[in-house]
Design an enzyme around this catalytic site. Structure first.
Site, mmCIF file in Angstrom:
data_model
loop_
_atom_site.group_PDB
_atom_site.id
_atom_site.type_symbol
_atom_site.label_atom_id
_atom_site.label_comp_id
_atom_site.label_asym_id
_atom_site.label_seq_id
_atom_site.Cartn_x
_atom_site.Cartn_y
_atom_site.Cartn_z
ATOM 1 N N GLU A 113 0.834 -1.204 0.000
ATOM 2 C CA GLU A 113 0.000 0.000 0.000
ATOM 3 C C GLU A 113 0.867 1.252 0.000
ATOM 4 O OE1 GLU A 113 -4.119 -0.253 1.856
ATOM 5 O OE2 GLU A 113 -3.027 0.959 3.318
ATOM 6 N N GLU A 165 -16.035 -10.984 3.368
ATOM 7 C CA GLU A 165 -14.908 -10.744 2.475
ATOM 8 C C GLU A 165 -14.339 -12.066 1.948
ATOM 9 O OE1 GLU A 165 -11.273 -9.346 4.238
ATOM 10 O OE2 GLU A 165 -10.808 -8.093 2.506
#
Ligand SMILES: Cc1cc2nc3c(=O)[nH]c(=O)nc-3n(C[C@H](O)[C@H](O)[C@H](O)COP(=O)(O)O)c2cc1C
Ligand code: SF4
Ligand code: SF4
Ligand code: SF4
Ligand code: SF4
Ligand code: FES
Ligand code: FES
Lengths: 386, 154, 593
Positions: free
Chosen positions: C280, C369
């Site tokens: 990220e 998820e």
């Protein structure tokens, strides 16, 4: 006990020049208007009977410059139809009363919350409202009224539920305090008054408080409009002085075979024949928003009770435990007793439950289910059991 | 969908986009379309920027804001005590016979829905009903027959 | 100050204090049900009634402000009778099959029944008349209306804390209920699966969907190799379900317990949290470069973190136009899952089809998820079963493990190493802090200029936090950032996330990078964490997280040896083709109802 007998009065529907009354009112100070309400002893005509003068006084005392006057035209109590008749015939006085209240408390804006069942009145009311707005504009008073419609929920007659509904929400009563006078619609100081209260207020300004207190008793000043229905040869709307006994009422309206009168609608009290003479109609006895239902001996009081309980089970907002579940229990309970599936002694448990509802429910609906329940079960036990 | 979207847009322009506009908007949709479709509620939620579940939650609180399919004419028969004492049963029976539906149902041509309601404020002229917003009072089976015939020819 | 008397004892409180809180000050307990510390007052259950001298009715102590001279009694005959009635009324509407109920022994209604309504009940059973619905459609939780007492805590949670209102109160009177939009299955509405409502439901009406039995089956299956990963926030909360006070770290005991349960390998989500920072952080720097140096108008800034699946679903439903702003990184759970059946399988020479990958999460949204179709990049379902902290506690109890007295143990190797930066993922602001520790060092070659690496401006419980970091002394490769001010923001709880999204929609968000966690406090306050929760408890868990960080030898993600190894051996470098295949994902637009 004062008892002045049955007196017919012509006040609410009396023809007046409402502009003249308004001019008179607007020439008075807020304090003077409130003082005449206090002097008249007028108590709210919506059922709860709170002194109108005090309500206005409290709201007037609030510092917030945004205040509202709300006219409660939700009239949902079974057996009342006087507000509809008032709105139909003298809506100019309703609007006028609101403006006077606005002057008294310092509000520039009023709402009328009209029950959805009366929507057919709306076109006519809009015309009336137009000329009202023109009139007070001419007089030079800054005040306007907006109509908001209900959509079929009895609980929206309860003041805080009504505010929620105007705000576009479910009509669930709020916790109190705060009271409407400090935090009402849109959380602003609000005086909420019944249709008839507002008209009466206007007529008190017109005729003076002294004229008003010639009728009624110490606890129940003046006259009010009664909605008479059930087993009577003359059903309809009648304006009578407060303080008569149920007996006097029955003498006038009964069909000669009256066994019980339900005073104040489903949330009111059932008065059996043997108590007619001793029971005063008014705040010292059985209070009423106007609903008077007569039952003759052909009627089953079980059916009456069942009908009321069914009504409350549906019309409870459902948020609080004692009322939501309590209503279902009372309904199912009397059904079981009637069918013989529960012992008659179970009624004692149900009466205890009704007592709990009276002190534990969040709002007036749940708190008053016990009125009809206890007075019918108490007075007509055999009819409930057999 | 397209149509209802336009109507909702029109209504929210007229009544405003605040939460307090919810009731007037829903009421206007019901006046026009007899009930609230899921699409309509979703559109209203979008216009007012509130959740659809809240629109449904609010609508379902109010008996006149139907979220189930209803006909062009919704007949509401008062079932509260005075009407019930004064012949509500006969009125229902007559209506069921003419319309060939039971309480709670809608005719297949979607013209009439028949439901019961609580006191509508005409107890002195019981039994009473509402057809959409019009009250009809002091009813007898004969009167009901005539009234419904009129509606059928509307 | 306001003076009042409760049970004849005088107490002084500040204006606005409720009678309930005033009583608490005197150590007088009043039972409650609809009241919850995190939520505004409802006053609907009426269990907390007390008697005020001179009042016609009893009053709800949770909803009544104390006033001067009040004389309150909490235990009069009237109060006791009413309370007993109320509890019995609730039970008459309630399917009380406690012994079959997931909330047995952990149910506020049950304990009230225990205290106030034992013995014969007077009231009739209403359950038989009701057509209660049980909604099992959500992969995250079950909504069983027959267990619902209409306290509306869930409704208030979903609207006040999460700004979603996927559920609302519907109907009135006897038919009043908690409902999604027109009674649609929970899997087909705007629900983010965050489980905050589950965490606050006092009864068994909302409970997580449990996969305990499936996990046991896998463990007992000799053909299967069962790996388990544990999220950072689990270790600071699990203890609460096993007799510890809030805020105790039980990492070592938890690892040992997992091994005793029979998991073949006990690994750490913290490993993939460190990996997330690498991926990220690189993604952010690349986006910044493209936007600032190359002037690429297609680059979406601010970039939002993507490790909270509840938050992801929130954007998918409510702000789909900002899906490109979400980091494409999978959550640490899913990165781990993808690697467990590829990298780990290869290294341990295990057939990936034999691997069952289990994760222990503070979260119910992670159950959803794991079920997403995007989450199969290993060729298999990357994460097979997600258990909440609470479910793990159940398994530990089932296995008869004496948790308090077992030894501490260490995670297994390969994907078991972690740094302090990964640990703090569990608290709001943690991802930001971890990212800054690494990114700043990549760009400047120096450690972040905060004492002991503690970037305090991004810590704490404020709903929205902002910080600006001035970048100075860049190494050559990042010279273009010299003097730049990196603006970051952090929000937790979706009601706060919504504030940032509103600003973004209005073009008023000045940020480059924003961390968002769906749950209040971040994962430490996750929907799968032990019940009860409140701000005080969440603060204790948060403190424990930072303590765990301080106790770590390594505190920067890029120093994690397992992470260094995986790039060397398998992934090549952050944002490589391979990592895009396995560690990144994409999002879909969903309906807003
Ligand atoms: C369940 C319930 C229903 C009520 N319905 C009405 C109503 O239909 N009309 C009304 O004026 N007041 C109604 N009230 C009373 C109102 O709450 C409020 O006291 C009244 O509007 C005040 O006006 P007043 O003081 O002029 O009577 C209701 C109260 C309760 C608890
Ligand atoms: S008493 Fe009945 S109507 Fe009033 S708040 Fe409680 S449930 Fe609603
Ligand atoms: S919700 Fe509570 S009271 Fe109800 S069955 Fe489960 S444990 Fe028992
Ligand atoms: S899981 Fe979260 S989004 Fe879904 S209903 Fe519960 S609180 Fe609302
Ligand atoms: S689902 Fe749980 S939290 Fe929601 S109203 Fe029912 S009991 Fe209360
Ligand atoms: S009872 Fe039917 S109108 Fe009142
Ligand atoms: S806890 Fe006070 S009313 Fe529910």
């Amino acid at each position: 006990m004062e008892n002045k007998g049955l007196t017919k009065v012509d006040l609410i529907f009396e023809k007046i020049d409402s502009k003249k009354v308004m001019v008179k009112a607007f020439a008075m100070s807020s304090a003077e208007i409130i003082q005449s309400m206090l002097d008249s002893g007028l108590k709210g005509r919506g059922g709860a009977g709170f002194p109108t003068g005090l309500k206005w006084k409290y709201t007037a005392a609030e510092k917030n410059p945004d205040k509202y006057i709300v006219c409660n035209a939700d009239e949902g109590e079974p057996g009342t139809f006087k507000d509809r008749e008032i709105l139909d015939r003298v809506s100019n006085k309703v609007h006028g009363g609101m403006a006077i209240a606005g002057k008294a408390i310092g509000a520039k804006k009023g709402f009328v919350y009209l029950r959805g069942e009366y929507r057919y009145l709306l076109p006519k009311l809009m015309i009336e409202l137009d000329s009202f707005h023109k009139m007070i504009h001419e007089i030079g008073f800054d005040f306007s009224i907006e109509y908001r419609m209900g959509s079929g929920a009895y609980i929206c007659g309860e003041e805080s539920a009504l505010f929620e509904s105007i705000e576009g929400k479910r009509g669930e009563p709020r916790n109190k305090p705060p009271y409407p006078t400090t935090s009402g619609v849109f959380e602003k100081p609000t005086s909420i008054n019944n249709v008839e209260t507002l008209v009466t207020a206007m007529m008190i300004i017109h005729h003076g408080a002294q004229n008003f207190i010639q009728y009624g008793t110490k606890d129940s000043r003046g006259s009010k409009v009664f909605s008479v229905s059930g087993d009577t040869p003359t059903p309809g709307i009648f304006e009578l002085a407060l303080g008569m006994t149920v007996q006097q009422f029955v003498n006038e309206f009964g069909d000669g075979d009256t066994k019980a009168v339900q005073v104040g609608g489903a949330s009111g009290f059932c008065v059996p024949r043997k108590k007619f003479a001793e029971t005063i109609i008014g705040f010292e006895g059985v209070p009423t928003g106007g609903s008077m239902k007569l039952f003759n001996s052909s009627r089953s009081m079980y059916n009456v009770l069942h009908n009321y309980l069914d009504f409350f089970t549906e019309e409870s907002c459902g948020q609080c435990t004692p009322c939501r579940v309590g209503c279902q229990q009372l309904l199912k309970g009397v059904e079981k007793v009637k069918k013989g599936e529960a012992k008659s002694t179970y009624l004692t448990e149900l009466v205890k439950l009704a007592d709990t509802m009276k002190i534990a429910a969040k709002c007036g609906l749940g708190q008053s289910v016990g009125n009809a329940f206890k007075s019918i079960v108490g007075n007509f036990k055999e009819e409930i059991i057999y | 969908m397209y149509q209802i979207g336009n109507l909702v847009k029109e209504l929210s322009d007229k009544h405003g986009h605040a939460r307090e506009s919810l009731m007037p908007i829903l009421q206007a949709i019901v006046q026009k379309h007899n009930y609230l479709t899921d699409e309509a509620m979703v559109e209203v939620a979008r216009e007012l920027d509130i959740s659809a579940a809240e629109v449904y939650g609010t609508a379902s609180f109010y008996t006149f804001l139907d979220t189930q399919m209803k006909g062009k004419y919704v007949i509401r028969v008062c079932k509260t005590i005075t009407c019930s004492m004064k012949g509500k049963g006969d009125i229902i029976q007559t209506l069921e016979e003419i319309l060939k539906i039971k309480v709670g149902e809608t005719t297949t041509d979607r013209q009439f829905s028949l439901i019961e309601t609580n006191c509508i404020g005409w107890c002195h002229k019981a039994p009473a009903i509402l057809i959409n917003e019009m009250p009809y009072t002091e009813l007898t089976p004969e009167k009901v027959n005539e009234i419904i015939k009129d509606y059928m020819h509307k | 100050m306001i003076n009042l008397f409760i049970n004849d004892q005088k107490v002084s409180v500040i204006e606005g204090t409720t009678v309930l809180a005033a009583a608490k000050k005197l150590k007088i307990n009043i039972p409650t049900l609809c009241n919850h510390d995190d939520l505004c007052v409802a006053g609907n259950c009426r269990v907390c009634l007390v008697e005020q001298k001179g009042a016609r009715t009893l009053m709800a102590s949770c909803a009544t402000p104390a006033s001067e001279g009040m004389e309150i009694h909490t235990n009069t005959l009237k109060v006791r009778n009413a309370r007993k009635h109320i509890v019995e009324l609730l039970l008459s509407e309630h399917r009380s099959d406690c012994t079959k109920c997931y909330k047995n022994q952990n149910c506020e209604l049950q304990s009230l029944a225990n205290d106030y309504a034992f013995g014969d009940h007077v009231f009739l059973d209403l359950v038989e008349d009701k057509k209660y619905n049980i909604d099992r459609s959500s992969p995250s939780f079950i909504k069983d209306d027959s267990k619902c007492i209409r306290c509306q805590r869930c409704v208030r949670t979903c609207s006040e804390l999460q700004y979603i209102s996927a559920i609302s109160v519907a109907n009135k009177g006897a038919h009043q209920k908690i409902s999604s939009f027109h009674d649609r299955p929970m899997s087909q509405v705007v629900c983010t699966n965050c489980g905050q409502c589950v965490n606050r439901c006092p009864t068994g009406a909302l409970v997580e969907k449990t996969y305990i039995d499936q996990v046991w089956d896998a463990i007992y299956d000799p053909d299967k190799h069962v790996v388990v990963q544990t999220a950072p926030a689990v270790r600071v909360a699990l203890g609460e379900d096993l007799g510890y006070d809030p805020g105790e770290r039980v990492t070592g005991k938890m690892v040992n317990a997992l091994r005793q349960l029979g998991f073949n390998s006990v690994l750490d989500t913290d490993f993939s949290a460190d990996l997330t920072i690498m991926e990220e952080g690189t993604e952010l720097l690349v986006r910044l470069k493209k936007a600032l140096v190359d002037g690429d108008k297609n680059i979406s800034l601010p970039m939002f973190t993507s490790c909270s699946p509840g938050w992801i679903k929130f954007v998918e439903h409510k702000y789909p136009e900002f899906l490109p702003n979400l980091s494409t990184c999978k959550s640490p759970q899913q990165m781990f899952g993808a690697l467990a059946k590829t990298y780990y399988a290869k290294k341990r020479k295990i057939d990936p089809s034999k691997i069952v990958s289990v994760s222990i999460m503070p979260c119910t949204a992670k159950k959803f998820e794991a079920d997403r179709p995007e989450m199969r990049s290993s060729g298999y379902k990357d994460v097979d079963y997600v258990l909440t902290t609470r479910e793990l506690a159940v398994m530990i109890k089932q296995a008869g493990i004496d948790f308090r007295n077992i030894e501490e143990a260490n995670y297994d190797s390969i994907m078991g190493d972690s740094t302090g930066a990964a640990v703090i993922f569990g608290a709001t602001g943690g991802v930001m802090e971890a990212a800054l520790r690494t990114a700043y060092e990549i760009v400047t070659g120096r450690e972040v200029p905060f004492g002991n690496l503690n970037i305090t401006p991004v810590r704490g419980m404020d709903g929205v936090k902002e910080a600006t970091i001035k970048i100075e002394g860049c190494v050559d490769a990042w010279k273009f950032l010299e003097g730049a001010e990196l603006k970051v923001a952090i929000a937790h709880g979706l009601v706060n996330a919504n504030k940032i999204m509103k600003m973004t929609r209005e073009g008023k968000a000045p940020y480059h990078f924003v961390e968002i966690m769906a749950c209040p406090g971040g994962c430490i306050g996750g929907g799968g964490q032990p019940i009860p929760t409140n701000l005080e408890i969440r603060k204790k868990r948060m403190k424990a997280i930072y303590l765990e960080d301080e106790h770590k030898v390594l505190r920067k993600s890029h120093e994690n040896p397992d992470v260094i190894a995986i790039y060397k051996e398998f992934l090549d470098q952050p944002n490589s083709h391979k990592s895009h295949e396995l560690l990144h994902t994409h999002y879909v637009e969903r309906d807003n109802y």
